[in-house]
Design a protein around this motif. Structure first.
Motif, short mmCIF file in Angstrom:
data_model
loop_
_atom_site.label_atom_id
_atom_site.label_comp_id
_atom_site.label_asym_id
_atom_site.label_seq_id
_atom_site.Cartn_x
_atom_site.Cartn_y
_atom_site.Cartn_z
N GLU A 86 0.94 -1.33 -0.06
CA GLU A 86 -0.26 0.09 0.16
C GLU A 86 1.02 1.59 0.08
O GLU A 86 0.32 2.41 -0.60
N ILE A 111 2.01 1.64 -3.50
CA ILE A 111 0.91 1.93 -3.99
C ILE A 111 0.77 4.09 -3.70
O ILE A 111 0.53 4.85 -4.76
N ARG A 147 -2.73 -1.32 -8.41
CA ARG A 147 -3.69 -2.51 -7.87
C ARG A 147 -2.70 -3.58 -7.15
O ARG A 147 -1.88 -3.78 -7.15
N TRP A 197 -6.69 -4.17 -13.03
CA TRP A 197 -5.38 -3.77 -11.67
C TRP A 197 -3.88 -3.42 -12.14
O TRP A 197 -3.46 -2.57 -11.99
#
Length: 112
Positions: A30, A33, A40, A92
């Protein structure tokens, strides 16, 4: 502050920004990201699984080439998603072989 089972206050603060079931690795992804939102979480998980799948198929424990990994990604995507493989990967953020390389680069840069 939360009360524990004995009614005493605790200084523990619940992090409501991430689901409680997230693993440490998912939290690290995360973070990736947040810096590079092109892909994703599922894309990172898929590439990691494709690496293990490829290593097993080739009988290797360490490094695989980019070409070997891309072929492994293709084979695994077809095995898992059949005719929907392209649609799933695209959802994704994975559209081309360069995207698989970018995901690998991001994972390596994060020490994963």
């Amino acid at each position: 502050m939360l009360d524990n089972a004995h009614g005493q206050s605790s200084s523990y603060q619940l992090d409501r920004t991430r689901p409680a079931h997230y693993s440490q690795q998912e939290m690290e992804i995360e973070e990736i990201i947040s810096r590079d939102p092109r892909y994703r979480l599922e894309a990172y998980a898929f590439v990691q699984e494709a690496l293990r799948y490829t290593q097993k198929a080739l009988g290797k424990k360490g490094h695989v080439s980019g070409q070997e990994l891309c072929n492994g990604c293709r084979r695994l995507a077809i095995k898992l998603y059949g005719r929907l493989a392209k649609t799933v990967l695209n959802s994704w953020g994975l559209y081309a072989t360069d995207d698989f390389g970018n995901v690998v680069y991001n994972l390596i840069a994060a020490g994963l």
